[in-house]
Design an enzyme around this catalytic site. Structure first.
Site, short mmCIF file in Angstrom:
data_model
loop_
_atom_site.label_atom_id
_atom_site.label_comp_id
_atom_site.label_asym_id
_atom_site.label_seq_id
_atom_site.Cartn_x
_atom_site.Cartn_y
_atom_site.Cartn_z
N LYS A 108 0.78 -1.19 0.01
CA LYS A 108 -0.06 -0.10 -0.20
C LYS A 108 0.76 1.33 0.13
O LYS A 108 1.76 1.32 0.82
CB LYS A 108 -1.07 0.07 1.18
CG LYS A 108 -2.12 -1.13 1.19
CD LYS A 108 -3.16 -0.46 0.11
CE LYS A 108 -4.23 -1.56 0.09
NZ LYS A 108 -5.06 -1.31 -1.04
N ASP A 139 -0.24 -0.51 -4.65
CA ASP A 139 -1.57 -0.07 -4.53
C ASP A 139 -1.84 1.05 -4.27
O ASP A 139 -1.60 1.47 -2.67
CB ASP A 139 -2.44 -0.96 -4.07
CG ASP A 139 -4.01 -0.83 -4.15
OD1 ASP A 139 -4.42 0.19 -4.92
OD2 ASP A 139 -4.75 -1.20 -3.34
N GLU A 165 -1.20 -0.49 -8.99
CA GLU A 165 -2.95 -0.75 -9.03
C GLU A 165 -3.22 0.62 -8.69
O GLU A 165 -2.94 1.19 -7.77
CB GLU A 165 -3.35 -1.57 -7.81
CG GLU A 165 -4.83 -2.15 -7.69
CD GLU A 165 -4.76 -3.11 -6.88
OE1 GLU A 165 -5.86 -3.05 -6.03
OE2 GLU A 165 -4.22 -3.94 -6.69
N ASP A 191 -8.66 -1.08 -10.33
CA ASP A 191 -9.56 -1.58 -8.95
C ASP A 191 -10.84 -0.82 -9.03
O ASP A 191 -11.67 -1.21 -9.45
CB ASP A 191 -8.71 -1.76 -7.95
CG ASP A 191 -9.75 -2.27 -6.61
OD1 ASP A 191 -10.79 -2.69 -6.98
OD2 ASP A 191 -9.24 -2.33 -5.54
N LYS A 215 -13.11 -8.10 -7.47
CA LYS A 215 -13.53 -8.54 -6.17
C LYS A 215 -15.11 -9.17 -6.14
O LYS A 215 -15.68 -8.35 -6.83
CB LYS A 215 -13.42 -7.39 -5.38
CG LYS A 215 -11.91 -6.94 -4.96
CD LYS A 215 -11.84 -5.73 -4.30
CE LYS A 215 -10.40 -5.35 -4.00
NZ LYS A 215 -10.18 -4.08 -3.06
#
Length: 327
Positions: A108, A139, A165, A191, A215
């Site tokens: 992250k 991400d 991401e 995403d 997801k």
């Protein structure tokens, strides 16, 4: 599938609050509503800030998984990545140790209150811990604008990134960033531009990403997510939304049903939880998780039951979202 009545769902609903090992997405506990359908346990756990219409898609996914047989699996084990929250670089080794055998780490970055130097130090620590053969993806959750993203990519490129991401939130910025960094040969993954978009296929049509992060819950279930991947025509990596092991089982069913699985999946996040709803948690073993149903343990459901006011909040949300489902 016949949609269960609200009374049926309310009677069976279990609301839990699970502590995290490390603060993640700005939270220290993860709340979820669990249901037991004829096909097994399932999960409804949109984050509290999501509005009812968006959350209703998560409920549709939960009902699909609990009341329908999932598509036939093409594999029985899913390789997964480690997930590194926006921790200090000195904590990276401890976090990685929770992900047994994982060869890939998602790091992250762009955490509010931090600066690029924090991201560089964290990614450097991951590279040093994993060695040259480890795979690192970052991400940003759409937190950078175009110029910030380009600057960050150049600062982090030396650590051999597998992909980036959601560096930016806007499609035009994603497409332009993809053009600017093409010479670096670092793919861009979408995403939020898939799961939070009115049209999840727009990112593919715009040429704004090289692969999709999908997801199961936010996209309405396993079948709905499979259709999006097929229609987009891009490689996909399956990820979680910090689910319990029950929700991760839904993600594993999605990953198992994909015709191709070219990337390690973000389904090892039970390792970030300090507690779960089952003693047989879906944590990585040898870098992978099994494709299987997860049964919630009554004792753990009781031990981690949410406070009465939070249970009431989730039941009211369940009622509102149920009213938005197609009859």
């Amino acid at each position: 599938m016949t949609t269960p009545t609200l009374d049926e769902l309310r009677t069976e609903a279990k609301v839990v609050s699970l502590p995290l090992r490390t603060r993640f997405r700005g939270i220290d506990t993860r709340e979820a509503l669990l249901l037991e359908g004829p096909r097994g346990w399932t999960e409804f756990s949109p984050f509290p800030e999501y509005d009812d219409r968006e959350a209703a898609t998560w409920l549709a996914a939960a009902l699909d998984f609990g009341w329908n047989v999932p598509p036939a699996p093409a594999r029985t084990r899913i390789p997964v990545n480690a997930t590194i929250p926006a921790v200090p670089a000195a904590s990276v080794t401890d976090v990685l140790a929770r992900f047994d055998g994982c060869r890939t780490a998602k790091v992250k970055v762009a955490e509010p209150g931090q600066v690029l130097a924090d991201d560089v130090a964290r990614v450097r620590a991951v590279r040093e811990a994993m060695g040259a053969e480890g795979r690192i993806r970052i991400d940003a959750n759409g937190a950078w604008n175009l110029d910030e993203a380009e600057h960050a990519v150049h600062a982090l490129a030396e650590y051999d990134l597998e992909y980036i991401e959601q560096p930016c939130m806007q499609l035009d910025e994603l497409a332009e960033l993809r053009r600017r960094i093409r010479y670096l040969d670092i793919p861009i993954a979408a995403d939020e531009s898939v799961r939070k978009a009115a049209d999840p296929l727009e990112v593919a049509r715009a040429g704004a990403a090289d692969l999709l992060v999908v997801k199961a819950q936010p996209l309405g279930g396993v079948r709905a997510a499979l259709r999006i991947v097929a229609d987009a025509g891009l490689p996909a990596v399956v990820s979680s939304a910090l689910d319990t092991s029950v929700g991760l089982a839904m993600g594993a069913a999605l990953a198992a049903a994909l015709p191709a699985l070219d990337y390690d999946c973000g389904l090892g996040t039970a390792s970030l939880l300090a507690a779960d709803v089952t003693a047989e948690t879906l944590v990585p073993a040898g870098g992978a998780i099994d494709v299987r149903r997860v049964d919630a343990d009554p004792d753990l459901l009781s031990a981690h039951a949410a406070a009465p006011d939070r249970r009431d909040w989730w039941l009211a949300r369940l009622e509102r979202c149920h009213a938005l489902l197609p009859s």
